[in-house]
Write a protein that holds these residues in place. Structure first.
Motif, mmCIF file in Angstrom:
data_model
loop_
_atom_site.group_PDB
_atom_site.id
_atom_site.type_symbol
_atom_site.label_atom_id
_atom_site.label_comp_id
_atom_site.label_asym_id
_atom_site.label_seq_id
_atom_site.Cartn_x
_atom_site.Cartn_y
_atom_site.Cartn_z
ATOM 1 N N ASP A 1 0.820 -1.216 0.000
ATOM 2 C CA ASP A 1 0.000 0.000 0.000
ATOM 3 C C ASP A 1 0.853 1.266 0.000
ATOM 4 N N GLU A 2 2.058 1.185 -0.559
ATOM 5 C CA GLU A 2 2.976 2.324 -0.673
ATOM 6 C C GLU A 2 3.398 2.906 0.673
ATOM 7 N N SER A 3 2.987 2.285 1.770
ATOM 8 C CA SER A 3 3.339 2.802 3.091
ATOM 9 C C SER A 3 4.347 1.922 3.812
ATOM 10 N N VAL A 4 4.393 0.652 3.437
ATOM 11 C CA VAL A 4 5.248 -0.320 4.127
ATOM 12 C C VAL A 4 6.164 -0.975 3.109
ATOM 13 N N SER A 5 7.433 -1.086 3.454
ATOM 14 C CA SER A 5 8.399 -1.778 2.614
ATOM 15 C C SER A 5 9.142 -2.818 3.455
ATOM 16 N N PHE A 6 10.021 -3.571 2.820
ATOM 17 C CA PHE A 6 10.736 -4.640 3.499
ATOM 18 C C PHE A 6 12.229 -4.511 3.223
ATOM 19 N N SER A 7 13.025 -5.050 4.135
ATOM 20 C CA SER A 7 14.477 -5.047 3.982
ATOM 21 C C SER A 7 14.993 -6.451 4.259
ATOM 22 N N SER A 8 15.534 -7.089 3.224
ATOM 23 C CA SER A 8 16.075 -8.445 3.350
ATOM 24 C C SER A 8 17.581 -8.393 3.142
ATOM 25 N N THR A 9 18.332 -8.989 4.066
ATOM 26 C CA THR A 9 19.805 -8.934 4.027
ATOM 27 C C THR A 9 20.415 -10.333 4.086
ATOM 28 N N LEU A 10 19.808 -11.284 3.412
ATOM 29 C CA LEU A 10 20.365 -12.638 3.379
ATOM 30 C C LEU A 10 21.726 -12.633 2.687
ATOM 31 N N LYS A 11 22.660 -13.418 3.216
ATOM 32 C CA LYS A 11 23.996 -13.534 2.650
ATOM 33 C C LYS A 11 24.168 -14.915 2.007
ATOM 34 N N ALA A 12 24.697 -14.921 0.786
ATOM 35 C CA ALA A 12 24.843 -16.179 0.055
ATOM 36 C C ALA A 12 25.759 -17.147 0.785
ATOM 37 N N ARG A 13 26.897 -16.660 1.271
ATOM 38 C CA ARG A 13 27.859 -17.559 1.921
ATOM 39 C C ARG A 13 27.301 -18.138 3.220
ATOM 40 N N LYS A 14 26.541 -17.328 3.969
ATOM 41 C CA LYS A 14 25.959 -17.826 5.217
ATOM 42 C C LYS A 14 24.867 -18.843 4.937
ATOM 43 N N LEU A 15 24.066 -18.587 3.906
ATOM 44 C CA LEU A 15 22.998 -19.524 3.567
ATOM 45 C C LEU A 15 23.588 -20.823 3.025
ATOM 46 N N ALA A 16 24.653 -20.734 2.226
ATOM 47 C CA ALA A 16 25.316 -21.933 1.716
ATOM 48 C C ALA A 16 25.909 -22.749 2.865
ATOM 49 N N TRP A 17 26.571 -22.070 3.806
ATOM 50 C CA TRP A 17 27.130 -22.770 4.966
ATOM 51 C C TRP A 17 26.013 -23.407 5.796
ATOM 52 N N LEU A 18 24.890 -22.733 5.891
ATOM 53 C CA LEU A 18 23.739 -23.278 6.611
ATOM 54 C C LEU A 18 23.263 -24.575 5.955
ATOM 55 N N TYR A 19 23.193 -24.593 4.624
ATOM 56 C CA TYR A 19 22.750 -25.786 3.911
ATOM 57 C C TYR A 19 23.729 -26.940 4.088
ATOM 58 N N VAL A 20 25.023 -26.650 3.996
ATOM 59 C CA VAL A 20 26.039 -27.700 4.129
ATOM 60 C C VAL A 20 25.989 -28.322 5.523
ATOM 61 N N THR A 21 25.988 -27.483 6.553
ATOM 62 C CA THR A 21 25.965 -28.002 7.923
ATOM 63 C C THR A 21 24.634 -28.683 8.245
ATOM 64 N N ASN A 22 23.542 -28.171 7.694
ATOM 65 C CA ASN A 22 22.248 -28.830 7.905
ATOM 66 C C ASN A 22 22.250 -30.232 7.309
ATOM 67 N N LEU A 23 22.808 -30.362 6.097
ATOM 68 C CA LEU A 23 22.862 -31.673 5.450
ATOM 69 C C LEU A 23 23.716 -32.646 6.259
ATOM 70 N N LEU A 24 24.851 -32.164 6.755
ATOM 71 C CA LEU A 24 25.712 -33.025 7.572
ATOM 72 C C LEU A 24 24.998 -33.449 8.851
ATOM 73 N N ALA A 25 24.272 -32.514 9.465
ATOM 74 C CA ALA A 25 23.547 -32.833 10.699
ATOM 75 C C ALA A 25 22.471 -33.886 10.452
ATOM 76 N N ILE A 26 21.770 -33.784 9.316
ATOM 77 C CA ILE A 26 20.729 -34.763 8.991
ATOM 78 C C ILE A 26 21.332 -36.136 8.745
ATOM 79 N N VAL A 27 22.458 -36.176 8.026
ATOM 80 C CA VAL A 27 23.103 -37.463 7.720
ATOM 81 C C VAL A 27 23.631 -38.119 8.991
#
Length: 284
Positions: free
Chosen positions: A200-226
């Motif tokens: 409604d032109e009054s509210v906006s969003f700010s996303s600051t996801l980092k590629a390296r942090k998200l990639a590290w999250l995926y790698v460690t998550n996969l290891l934890a599941i295995v």
């Protein structure tokens, strides 16, 4: 019977816009903030416009001759050429379909009576996609180069430790290439969509996801599941959601209580109850 399988795939594709629209409508209707529900208002034609190119590529396959299985030499060369061109076509179309679906999801959504809007251009999704593919290729080339160095040192004496280190390094880069590419794609696409979305032109969003942090999250998550034989899946889900939400902020030009009060004053209950009757859950 590959032609029959392709025909059934086309039937499923023809029905998919309806399933997608109903699923998004259900998810939106069953999400609320301060007792005000979200809405998603898009029909079959809107979704089909976003994903229709995928159906065109799939339909072309229906007219490709099926190779004779009785040949001992295997499928002819033209079969692999056509198959490769189809894969290339899907890769070229994918960023357009992905971007169109994101624009559709935002531009047809509402918070109560207030509409969302997104200004992200389709070209921005193509840029992110090709950068991710380039990053993936660079990592694979690095893994191959390090592996080649290890094999080149094998005939020599006294380099066993170096060879093992090089092989382990090549394997680590090889297995990390895919999570890095996915982390880059998801972080950049999420930042692009959220940072160009307005309510409604009054509210906006700010996303600051980092590629390296998200990639590290995926790698460690996969290891934890295995390592945990799947028992760590709830922890992995919570960990991922916590990081995503921690990188997302809401920016309002007016006090959020004032904005919500204004939205609540314009929302009726009749339309919401009718929507609850007709929506079904088909989300994954």
């Amino acid at each position: 019977m590959p032609q029959l399988a392709l025909f059934l795939a086309l039937l499923v594709f023809a029905a998919s816009p309806w399933f997608i629209a109903r699923s998004m409508a259900f998810n939106a209707f069953n999400s609320s903030y301060r007792n005000i529900r979200f809405r998603f208002q898009a029909g079959y034609a809107d979704v089909f416009k976003a994903i229709g190119l995928m159906g065109v590529v799939l339909a072309i396959s229906f007219f490709v001759p099926v190779p004779d299985r009785g040949q001992d030499a295997g499928p002819p060369v033209w079969f692999f050429i056509i198959f490769g061109l189809q894969i290339l076509a899907f890769l070229l179309i994918y960023p357009y379909v992905f971007g169109s679906m994101k624009r559709l999801q935002v531009n047809h959504s509402q918070y109560g009576s207030s509409p969302f809007s997104v200004t992200a251009a389709i070209g921005s999704f193509y840029k992110i996609f090709f950068l991710a593919i380039g990053l993936f290729i660079v990592l694979l080339c690095a893994a191959l180069a390090i592996g080649a160095m290890a094999f080149a040192l094998m005939p020599k004496q006294g380099g066993a430790g170096t060879i093992v280190a090089l092989i382990l390094g090549a394997l680590c880069i090889y297995f990390a290439a895919f999570p890095v590419m996915i982390g880059f794609l998801q972080s950049r696409n999420a930042n692009l969509v959220f940072n160009t979305t307005r309510l409604d032109e009054s509210v906006s969003f700010s996303s600051t996801l980092k590629a390296r942090k998200l990639a590290w999250l995926y790698v460690t998550n996969l290891l934890a599941i295995v390592v945990s034989f799947g028992l760590a899946i709830p922890w992995v889900v919570i960990r991922s959601v916590r990081y995503r939400l921690g990188c997302l902020a809401l920016v309002s030009a007016v006090p959020i209580e004032q904005f919500v009060s204004g939205v609540a004053a314009n929302v009726g209950a009749t339309g919401e109850k009718l929507g609850e009757f007709f929506n079904i859950d088909l989300s994954l």
